[in-house]
Design an enzyme around this catalytic site. Structure first.
Site, PDB file in Angstrom:
ATOM      1  CB  SER A 141       1.881  31.857  24.768  1.00 42.30           C
ATOM      2  OG  SER A 141       1.383  33.050  25.241  1.00 42.30           O
ATOM      3  CE1 TYR A 154      -0.467  29.839  29.101  1.00 41.12           C
ATOM      4  CE2 TYR A 154       0.547  32.329  28.324  1.00 41.12           C
ATOM      5  CZ  TYR A 154      -0.216  30.793  28.454  1.00 41.12           C
ATOM      6  OH  TYR A 154      -1.110  30.595  26.715  1.00 41.12           O
ATOM      7  CE  LYS A 158       1.651  27.534  26.603  1.00 41.66           C
ATOM      8  NZ  LYS A 158       1.151  26.492  26.727  1.00 41.66           N
TER       9      LYS A 158
END
Length: 250
Positions: A141, A154, A158
């Protein structure tokens, strides 16, 4: 159509969004695709592909269940002489600011977004080693390099996936197994809906893309095209890299 002829690919999170686009793109270019999903949604993707004359099968397992991943991966790979392409696409996002981060939610994200790709890579290695052109692509991401408020757990997961990508690329380079990442920007997929149960999800998405240099969302097919490039012969000397399909986001 024959770019990936006679190659076998396994794609996780292939039941919708970016994963289904990747699975279909690989199949369109001639690969036999093993489309994996947690809920069985990849079966309809595989059925549509087969109806279009493409080669795709579906496998169901939950990446949060380590034992289930072990069993399903062994079963799926045992039916094929070799695995040529592994795409670790599945991921989850549970937004929270620092004061609201739940340890259990963070652990879930690291299990699905980091530990599961590591596990699948380990399980796939014997089969990948039998391939003359083994490729691994992890879907990251843009947030791995630009953590946004409310998404730091998150983003951290990533970033860890990208670190794993670079480390695995170094470890496996002597065997000509390439390991790369594709990092999408804002793509309208179910992960946006899951963030708030569909309450204002589309409005949040539209607001986000207005703050980026190219003011439109990324199509899943654009991400899939980057994956196809990284697994084809023209990219055989590219490893340990990340391609950002992110509308200029930094």
């Amino acid at each position: 159509m024959t770019l990936l002829q006679n190659r076998t690919a396994l794609v996780t999170g292939a039941g919708s969004g970016i994963g289904s686009a990747i699975a279909r793109a690989l199949a369109v270019h001639g690969a036999h695709v093993i489309a994996c999903s947690r809920s069985g949604s990849a079966e309809s993707v595989a059925e549509d592909a087969r109806n279009a004359g493409l080669r795709m099968e579906a496998v169901t397992f939950d990446l949060e269940d380590e034992a289930a991943v072990e069993t399903a991966a062994h079963e799926a790979l045992s039916h094929h002489e070799a695995l040529d392409i592994l795409v670790n696409n599945a991921g989850i996002n549970i937004p929270a600011r620092i004061e609201d981060i739940c340890t259990a939610d963070a652990a879930r994200m690291f299990r699905v977004n980091v530990a599961a790709p590591m596990q699948l890579t380990r399980l796939a290695l014997p089969s990948l080693r039998r391939s003359p052109h083994p490729r691994i692509v992890n879907i990251g991401s843009w947030l791995d390099r630009s953590p946004a408020p409310g998404y730091i757990a998150y983003s951290a997961s990533k970033a860890a996936l990208l670190s794993f990508t670079r480390g695995a690329a170094l470890e496996l380079a002597a065997e000509n197994i390439t390991v790369n990442a594709v990092c999408p920007g804002n793509v309208w997929t179910p992960i946006w809906i899951g963030a708030d149960g569909n309450r204002g999800a589309r409005a949040n998405f539209e607001s986000s893309i207005q703050m980026q240099p190219i003011k439109r969302g990324v199509d899943p097919e654009e991400v899939a095209a980057a994956v196809v490039y990284l697994v084809c012969d023209d990219a055989r000397s590219i490893t340990g890299e990340a391609i950002y399909v992110a509308s200029g986001l930094r």
